[in-house]
Design a protein around this motif. Structure first.
Motif, PDB file in Angstrom:
ATOM      1  N   ILE A   1       0.842  -1.199   0.000  1.00  0.00           N
ATOM      2  CA  ILE A   1       0.000   0.000   0.000  1.00  0.00           C
ATOM      3  C   ILE A   1       0.879   1.252   0.000  1.00  0.00           C
ATOM      4  O   ILE A   1       1.847   1.338   0.762  1.00  0.00           O
ATOM      5  CB  ILE A   1      -0.934   0.005   1.234  1.00  0.00           C
ATOM      6  N   THR A   2       0.526   2.216  -0.819  1.00  0.00           N
ATOM      7  CA  THR A   2       1.308   3.456  -0.909  1.00  0.00           C
ATOM      8  C   THR A   2       0.822   4.478   0.110  1.00  0.00           C
ATOM      9  O   THR A   2      -0.324   4.419   0.573  1.00  0.00           O
ATOM     10  CB  THR A   2       1.197   4.071  -2.309  1.00  0.00           C
ATOM     11  N   SER A   3       1.685   5.424   0.444  1.00  0.00           N
ATOM     12  CA  SER A   3       1.304   6.490   1.383  1.00  0.00           C
ATOM     13  C   SER A   3       0.180   7.337   0.801  1.00  0.00           C
ATOM     14  O   SER A   3      -0.675   7.847   1.540  1.00  0.00           O
ATOM     15  CB  SER A   3       2.520   7.366   1.694  1.00  0.00           C
ATOM     16  N   GLY A   4       0.159   7.455  -0.527  1.00  0.00           N
ATOM     17  CA  GLY A   4      -0.912   8.218  -1.172  1.00  0.00           C
ATOM     18  C   GLY A   4      -2.273   7.593  -0.950  1.00  0.00           C
ATOM     19  O   GLY A   4      -3.263   8.306  -0.724  1.00  0.00           O
ATOM     20  N   GLU A   5      -2.347   6.247  -0.995  1.00  0.00           N
ATOM     21  CA  GLU A   5      -3.614   5.554  -0.753  1.00  0.00           C
ATOM     22  C   GLU A   5      -4.089   5.771   0.682  1.00  0.00           C
ATOM     23  O   GLU A   5      -5.293   5.955   0.940  1.00  0.00           O
ATOM     24  CB  GLU A   5      -3.446   4.057  -1.016  1.00  0.00           C
TER      25      GLU A   5
ATOM     26  N   ALA B   1      -8.503  -2.766  -0.744  1.00  0.00           N
ATOM     27  CA  ALA B   1      -9.029  -1.681   0.090  1.00  0.00           C
ATOM     28  C   ALA B   1      -8.984  -2.035   1.575  1.00  0.00           C
ATOM     29  O   ALA B   1      -8.818  -1.143   2.423  1.00  0.00           O
ATOM     30  CB  ALA B   1     -10.458  -1.340  -0.326  1.00  0.00           C
ATOM     31  N   ILE B   2      -9.125  -3.323   1.896  1.00  0.00           N
ATOM     32  CA  ILE B   2      -9.078  -3.743   3.304  1.00  0.00           C
ATOM     33  C   ILE B   2      -7.755  -3.334   3.928  1.00  0.00           C
ATOM     34  O   ILE B   2      -7.706  -2.765   5.025  1.00  0.00           O
ATOM     35  CB  ILE B   2      -9.273  -5.267   3.426  1.00  0.00           C
ATOM     36  N   GLN B   3      -6.664  -3.610   3.210  1.00  0.00           N
ATOM     37  CA  GLN B   3      -5.340  -3.360   3.781  1.00  0.00           C
ATOM     38  C   GLN B   3      -5.076  -1.878   3.990  1.00  0.00           C
ATOM     39  O   GLN B   3      -4.332  -1.499   4.903  1.00  0.00           O
ATOM     40  CB  GLN B   3      -4.251  -3.984   2.902  1.00  0.00           C
ATOM     41  N   VAL B   4      -5.710  -1.036   3.179  1.00  0.00           N
ATOM     42  CA  VAL B   4      -5.527   0.414   3.344  1.00  0.00           C
ATOM     43  C   VAL B   4      -6.072   0.856   4.698  1.00  0.00           C
ATOM     44  O   VAL B   4      -5.482   1.702   5.382  1.00  0.00           O
ATOM     45  CB  VAL B   4      -6.204   1.196   2.205  1.00  0.00           C
ATOM     46  N   TYR B   5      -7.192   0.258   5.127  1.00  0.00           N
ATOM     47  CA  TYR B   5      -7.758   0.583   6.432  1.00  0.00           C
ATOM     48  C   TYR B   5      -6.781   0.227   7.557  1.00  0.00           C
ATOM     49  O   TYR B   5      -6.630   0.976   8.529  1.00  0.00           O
ATOM     50  CB  TYR B   5      -9.084  -0.153   6.645  1.00  0.00           C
TER      51      TYR B   5
ATOM     52  N   GLU C   1      -3.362   8.340   2.717  1.00  0.00           N
ATOM     53  CA  GLU C   1      -3.789   9.732   2.910  1.00  0.00           C
ATOM     54  C   GLU C   1      -5.103  10.019   2.199  1.00  0.00           C
ATOM     55  O   GLU C   1      -5.921  10.810   2.676  1.00  0.00           O
ATOM     56  CB  GLU C   1      -2.691  10.689   2.435  1.00  0.00           C
ATOM     57  N   GLU C   2      -5.317   9.346   1.075  1.00  0.00           N
ATOM     58  CA  GLU C   2      -6.588   9.518   0.362  1.00  0.00           C
ATOM     59  C   GLU C   2      -7.747   9.001   1.204  1.00  0.00           C
ATOM     60  O   GLU C   2      -8.801   9.632   1.289  1.00  0.00           O
ATOM     61  CB  GLU C   2      -6.520   8.769  -0.975  1.00  0.00           C
ATOM     62  N   LEU C   3      -7.552   7.852   1.845  1.00  0.00           N
ATOM     63  CA  LEU C   3      -8.601   7.300   2.711  1.00  0.00           C
ATOM     64  C   LEU C   3      -8.789   8.180   3.946  1.00  0.00           C
ATOM     65  O   LEU C   3      -9.923   8.463   4.354  1.00  0.00           O
ATOM     66  CB  LEU C   3      -8.251   5.875   3.138  1.00  0.00           C
ATOM     67  N   ARG C   4      -7.691   8.637   4.543  1.00  0.00           N
ATOM     68  CA  ARG C   4      -7.781   9.512   5.719  1.00  0.00           C
ATOM     69  C   ARG C   4      -8.609  10.757   5.398  1.00  0.00           C
ATOM     70  O   ARG C   4      -9.459  11.183   6.171  1.00  0.00           O
ATOM     71  CB  ARG C   4      -6.388   9.903   6.190  1.00  0.00           C
ATOM     72  N   SER C   5      -8.359  11.303   4.228  1.00  0.00           N
ATOM     73  CA  SER C   5      -9.084  12.506   3.798  1.00  0.00           C
ATOM     74  C   SER C   5     -10.553  12.199   3.535  1.00  0.00           C
ATOM     75  O   SER C   5     -11.444  12.960   3.931  1.00  0.00           O
ATOM     76  CB  SER C   5      -8.424  13.069   2.536  1.00  0.00           C
TER      77      SER C   5
END
Length: 393
Positions: A197-201, A288-292, A203-207
């Motif tokens: 997972i990238t840092s961009g992904e 998407a699960i891993q981004v969480y 931060e996108e979810l955080r936002s």
């Protein structure tokens, strides 16, 4: 020629994932023999997607179970269903003549396998919840239930067609082996596919979730129901000092029944507004699960009297995130002994509050090395290899 039949009439949750791991391994490694996948018709898009992403392999066949067969099999009592599931499996075995059939959800088949017609081929199964060895709840009914489960398993293990039992709760393996050493009882990794997972992904979810800056994120992920300990955790949040509450974000993510969602939303409305609570009430899949988990600071497994393993532990381990877990059963033992985080009485809001205060003031110690080892052991490849290497008869 080896011909393996995978059989499952359920397709939600882990069931689709487990089938996918086995199919994908077969497609990628192309072992000798044939693989026949018998599952709900709704699994077909997933099967086709797996086929398209792999080399052309002709030794895998998908067989849909009709919706009418599913409805007929699932209706009625649990006892009756066990025999209906077993008889349906035998029908497909007669039709496709496998050398070995794998029950993807062994638990439901036990009475049928024990007392029903004899299978025409070798049988193996994935044992999800062997809970007969856990201390029963108080009361005669609970103790009788444990005795019933033990007696049923004893009967099943005597069936000559049963060859392998793949156990998702390693703490039960020794006891089951002692019941009948003839059956090959194997601890099974709880598989999770990992993604980079990238840092961009993140931060996108955080936002997208509008998580406030500086908040410590506690993630409760998965199928959200009464067993997940949501209510005690909400009560614990309400007991915290306002200064601590203002540093916390509680992130709830996963599918939920409409009636229970309404109940939980009512409970959330009673929590101090100093706590940020973010709810994502929908099923989340794949990458998407891993981004969480990458977004979270801590993963919660404060489940109520949970039996066996939980894939949330593995997902947290992949992301290197410590766990706040129930102290009950195998999961509590694993988190404590392997230093994967901290455990507490998950039914007590007071003890949960005390743990949260410790996390927010002193922090908790945990082993990054052991988290990484847990993730490596419970890969999708390890899961599939463990099973398919045993189904040789």
């Amino acid at each position: 020629m080896r011909k393996i039949l995978l059989f499952d009439t359920i397709i939600d949750g882990h069931h689709a994932d487990y089938l996918s791991h086995l199919i994908n391994y077969w497609l990628q490694h192309q072992p000798e023999g044939e693989l026949i996948v018998v599952a709900q018709a709704s699994f077909e898009p997933i099967f086709r997607q797996l086929q398209e992403s792999a080399p052309i392999v002709t030794s895998v066949q998908y067989v849909p179970i009709s919706q009418q067969e599913i409805e007929t099999t699932h209706q009625g009592s649990v006892i009756g269903r066990s025999f209906r599931e077993w008889n349906l499996l035998l029908d497909y075995c007669q039709r496709y003549q496998p050398t070995h059939a794998l029950l993807m959800y062994f638990d439901i088949f036990q009475l049928g396998l024990w007392l029903g017609r004899k299978a025409p081929c070798a049988i193996s199964g994935i044992y999800f919840r062997p809970d007969f060895h856990y201390p029963p709840s108080s009361g005669l009914k609970a103790r009788l239930n444990v005795l019933r489960k033990r007696a049923t398993l004893h009967g099943v293990l005597k069936q000559s067609t049963l060859k392998n039992l793949f156990c998702l709760d390693p703490s039960a393996v020794t006891l089951v082996r002692e019941m009948n050493p003839r059956v090959n009882v194997i601890p099974l990794p709880d598989p999770v596919k990992s993604y980079v997972i990238t840092s961009g992904e993140i931060e996108e979810l955080r936002s997208a979730l509008l998580i406030k800056p500086g908040r410590t994120v506690f993630l409760l992920f998965g199928h959200l129901d009464e067993r997940k300990g949501i209510e005690p955790f909400l009560e614990a949040l309400n007991q915290l000092d306002p200064a601590v509450q203002q540093k916390i974000c509680f992130l709830l993510a996963g599918a939920i029944r409409p009636d229970y969602q309404a109940h939980i939303e009512q409970k959330i409305s009673a929590v101090s507004p100093d706590v940020q609570i973010v709810s994502v009430f929908k099923e989340i899949k794949g990458r998407a699960i891993q981004v969480y988990f990458e977004l979270a600071d801590y993963a919660l497994t404060l489940y109520q009297r949970h039996v066996g393993m939980a894939s949330v532990l593995i997902r947290a381990a992949i992301s290197g995130k410590p766990l706040l877990s129930s102290d009950y059963g195998y999961m509590g033992q694993l988190v404590k002994n392997e230093q994967l985080g901290a455990v507490t009485d998950s039914a007590s809001p007071t003890t949960i509050r005390e743990l949260l205060e410790q996390v927010m003031t002193e922090g908790i110690s945990y082993s990054e090395t052991n988290l990484r080892k847990l993730a490596e052991h419970n890969s999708d490849v390890s899961f599939a290899r463990t099973i398919l290497e045993q189904l040789n008869e």
